[in-house]
Design a protein around this motif. Sequence first.
Motif, PDB file in Angstrom:
ATOM      1  N   MET A 110       0.835  -1.215  -0.099  1.00  0.00           N
ATOM      2  CA  MET A 110      -0.021   0.004   0.100  1.00  0.00           C
ATOM      3  C   MET A 110       0.921   1.348   0.082  1.00  0.00           C
ATOM      4  O   MET A 110       0.437   2.354  -0.380  1.00  0.00           O
ATOM      5  CB  MET A 110      -0.913  -0.093   1.251  1.00  0.00           C
ATOM      6  N   ALA A 111       2.195   1.325   0.439  1.00  0.00           N
ATOM      7  CA  ALA A 111       2.876   2.089   0.523  1.00  0.00           C
ATOM      8  C   ALA A 111       3.460   2.993  -0.834  1.00  0.00           C
ATOM      9  O   ALA A 111       3.553   2.163  -1.727  1.00  0.00           O
ATOM     10  CB  ALA A 111       3.922   1.955   1.357  1.00  0.00           C
ATOM     11  N   VAL A 112       3.496   4.544  -0.681  1.00  0.00           N
ATOM     12  CA  VAL A 112       4.026   5.012  -1.929  1.00  0.00           C
ATOM     13  C   VAL A 112       5.064   5.950  -1.593  1.00  0.00           C
ATOM     14  O   VAL A 112       5.090   6.298  -0.159  1.00  0.00           O
ATOM     15  CB  VAL A 112       2.825   5.928  -2.570  1.00  0.00           C
ATOM     16  N   THR A 113       5.792   6.530  -2.266  1.00  0.00           N
ATOM     17  CA  THR A 113       7.057   7.301  -1.746  1.00  0.00           C
ATOM     18  C   THR A 113       6.478   8.872  -1.798  1.00  0.00           C
ATOM     19  O   THR A 113       6.075   9.155  -2.865  1.00  0.00           O
ATOM     20  CB  THR A 113       8.133   6.910  -2.657  1.00  0.00           C
ATOM     21  N   GLU A 114       6.889   9.413  -0.609  1.00  0.00           N
ATOM     22  CA  GLU A 114       6.539  11.135  -0.690  1.00  0.00           C
ATOM     23  C   GLU A 114       7.606  11.636   0.112  1.00  0.00           C
ATOM     24  O   GLU A 114       7.921  11.328   1.222  1.00  0.00           O
ATOM     25  CB  GLU A 114       5.186  11.165   0.044  1.00  0.00           C
ATOM     26  N   ASN A 115       8.398  12.430  -0.459  1.00  0.00           N
ATOM     27  CA  ASN A 115       9.597  13.137   0.147  1.00  0.00           C
ATOM     28  C   ASN A 115      10.436  12.243   0.360  1.00  0.00           C
ATOM     29  O   ASN A 115      10.938  12.648   1.486  1.00  0.00           O
ATOM     30  CB  ASN A 115       9.088  14.255   1.099  1.00  0.00           C
ATOM     31  N   GLY A 116      10.727  11.194  -0.065  1.00  0.00           N
ATOM     32  CA  GLY A 116      11.651  10.253   0.484  1.00  0.00           C
ATOM     33  C   GLY A 116      11.339   9.328   1.546  1.00  0.00           C
ATOM     34  O   GLY A 116      12.019   8.448   2.110  1.00  0.00           O
ATOM     35  N   LYS A 117      10.034   9.220   1.970  1.00  0.00           N
ATOM     36  CA  LYS A 117       9.404   8.317   2.968  1.00  0.00           C
ATOM     37  C   LYS A 117       8.327   7.534   2.123  1.00  0.00           C
ATOM     38  O   LYS A 117       7.799   7.816   1.307  1.00  0.00           O
ATOM     39  CB  LYS A 117       8.758   9.264   4.003  1.00  0.00           C
ATOM     40  N   ARG A 118       8.139   6.497   3.007  1.00  0.00           N
ATOM     41  CA  ARG A 118       7.283   5.392   2.313  1.00  0.00           C
ATOM     42  C   ARG A 118       5.975   5.681   3.235  1.00  0.00           C
ATOM     43  O   ARG A 118       6.028   5.536   4.463  1.00  0.00           O
ATOM     44  CB  ARG A 118       7.581   4.116   2.653  1.00  0.00           C
ATOM     45  N   VAL A 119       5.094   6.076   2.453  1.00  0.00           N
ATOM     46  CA  VAL A 119       3.742   6.618   3.174  1.00  0.00           C
ATOM     47  C   VAL A 119       2.444   5.686   2.650  1.00  0.00           C
ATOM     48  O   VAL A 119       2.522   5.385   1.523  1.00  0.00           O
ATOM     49  CB  VAL A 119       3.499   7.986   3.049  1.00  0.00           C
ATOM     50  N   ILE A 120       1.702   5.190   3.805  1.00  0.00           N
ATOM     51  CA  ILE A 120       0.345   4.798   3.301  1.00  0.00           C
ATOM     52  C   ILE A 120      -0.496   5.862   3.464  1.00  0.00           C
ATOM     53  O   ILE A 120      -0.896   6.138   4.780  1.00  0.00           O
ATOM     54  CB  ILE A 120      -0.006   3.444   4.310  1.00  0.00           C
ATOM     55  N   ALA A 121      -1.042   6.415   2.364  1.00  0.00           N
ATOM     56  CA  ALA A 121      -1.867   7.586   2.478  1.00  0.00           C
ATOM     57  C   ALA A 121      -3.161   7.405   3.160  1.00  0.00           C
ATOM     58  O   ALA A 121      -3.868   8.292   3.986  1.00  0.00           O
ATOM     59  CB  ALA A 121      -1.950   8.333   1.243  1.00  0.00           C
ATOM     60  N   ASP A 122      -3.933   6.369   2.683  1.00  0.00           N
ATOM     61  CA  ASP A 122      -5.354   6.041   2.720  1.00  0.00           C
ATOM     62  C   ASP A 122      -5.114   4.887   3.931  1.00  0.00           C
ATOM     63  O   ASP A 122      -5.306   3.748   3.601  1.00  0.00           O
ATOM     64  CB  ASP A 122      -6.111   5.294   1.791  1.00  0.00           C
ATOM     65  N   LYS A 123      -4.985   5.384   5.134  1.00  0.00           N
ATOM     66  CA  LYS A 123      -4.759   4.488   6.401  1.00  0.00           C
ATOM     67  C   LYS A 123      -6.225   3.614   6.548  1.00  0.00           C
ATOM     68  O   LYS A 123      -7.270   4.117   6.836  1.00  0.00           O
ATOM     69  CB  LYS A 123      -4.312   5.031   7.708  1.00  0.00           C
ATOM     70  N   LEU A 124      -6.002   2.380   6.610  1.00  0.00           N
ATOM     71  CA  LEU A 124      -7.117   1.378   6.793  1.00  0.00           C
ATOM     72  C   LEU A 124      -7.376   1.258   8.273  1.00  0.00           C
ATOM     73  O   LEU A 124      -6.485   1.368   9.116  1.00  0.00           O
ATOM     74  CB  LEU A 124      -6.943   0.088   6.340  1.00  0.00           C
ATOM     75  N   SER A 125      -8.541   1.056   8.994  1.00  0.00           N
ATOM     76  CA  SER A 125      -8.910   0.762  10.386  1.00  0.00           C
ATOM     77  C   SER A 125      -8.123  -0.745  10.531  1.00  0.00           C
ATOM     78  O   SER A 125      -7.877  -1.343   9.686  1.00  0.00           O
ATOM     79  CB  SER A 125     -10.290   0.656  10.708  1.00  0.00           C
ATOM     80  N   GLN A 126      -8.090  -0.807  11.996  1.00  0.00           N
ATOM     81  CA  GLN A 126      -7.253  -2.101  12.252  1.00  0.00           C
ATOM     82  C   GLN A 126      -7.987  -3.138  12.036  1.00  0.00           C
ATOM     83  O   GLN A 126      -7.634  -4.397  11.542  1.00  0.00           O
ATOM     84  CB  GLN A 126      -6.949  -2.055  13.752  1.00  0.00           C
ATOM     85  N   GLN A 127      -9.179  -3.016  12.213  1.00  0.00           N
ATOM     86  CA  GLN A 127     -10.290  -4.307  11.756  1.00  0.00           C
ATOM     87  C   GLN A 127     -10.185  -4.472  10.076  1.00  0.00           C
ATOM     88  O   GLN A 127     -10.124  -5.656   9.758  1.00  0.00           O
ATOM     89  CB  GLN A 127     -11.735  -4.060  11.839  1.00  0.00           C
ATOM     90  N   GLU A 128     -10.008  -3.456   9.260  1.00  0.00           N
ATOM     91  CA  GLU A 128      -9.961  -3.503   7.903  1.00  0.00           C
ATOM     92  C   GLU A 128      -8.674  -4.231   7.533  1.00  0.00           C
ATOM     93  O   GLU A 128      -8.652  -4.921   6.575  1.00  0.00           O
ATOM     94  CB  GLU A 128     -10.153  -2.180   7.358  1.00  0.00           C
ATOM     95  N   MET A 129      -7.658  -3.690   8.444  1.00  0.00           N
ATOM     96  CA  MET A 129      -6.180  -4.468   8.215  1.00  0.00           C
ATOM     97  C   MET A 129      -6.304  -6.051   8.507  1.00  0.00           C
ATOM     98  O   MET A 129      -5.813  -6.770   7.801  1.00  0.00           O
ATOM     99  CB  MET A 129      -5.006  -3.746   8.735  1.00  0.00           C
TER     100      MET A 129
END
Length: 214
Positions: A154-173
Amino acid sequence: MPDKQKPPFPGLSEPEVAALTQHAVTRAFPKNTIILNEGDATDSLYVIVSGRVKVFLANEEGKEIVLDTQGPGEYFGEMVLDEGPRSASVMTLEPCKFQLIPKEDVKALLQSHPEFAMHLVRQLIHRVRVLTEHVKSLALQNVYGRFTKLLHEMAVTENGKRVIADKLSQQEMANRIGASREMINRIIKDLTTGGYITIEGPRIVIHKTLPANW
């Protein structure tokens, strides 16, 4: 910002797409609506015009596992061509609009346009590969391995960092990887304490390589 729709049927000309969708019915559904239930007998292909859906399986106790998520330009229901019941359930994750294309129109285009038939074959092959990888992960990886794999996917690169922009809820994960919410909560707490990730509002930021084992 509205979803950017990709063409659902690449390789078809505009007249061919018009022929396929001439009898289509457009329908809109609110968030968290079950569109299809596993075992339903239906006769349409669903093209997503806007919004996102999840494809999932669930048991009598309500425990579920998510097989896939789909968005604008994608479609589901092609397995209706074998005359069998729906093999999974589909629910909206946000307000959605669909075009419902009758099965007979899809069959007619398959017979008259080989390029459309090949597109559908490639789509089915892709879905088989995704499901095979999913089964492999469930069978051969522990919960921690499946969780970190989900983060990396799910991660994408933003400003040199790996980011999951659309964070799922713990139950969804948990539903995505076949685990309990409590286990996901424990893993997230440990990774946060170790400085591997931070939760920043609706996002998860990965700061360094996640450990191979938990």
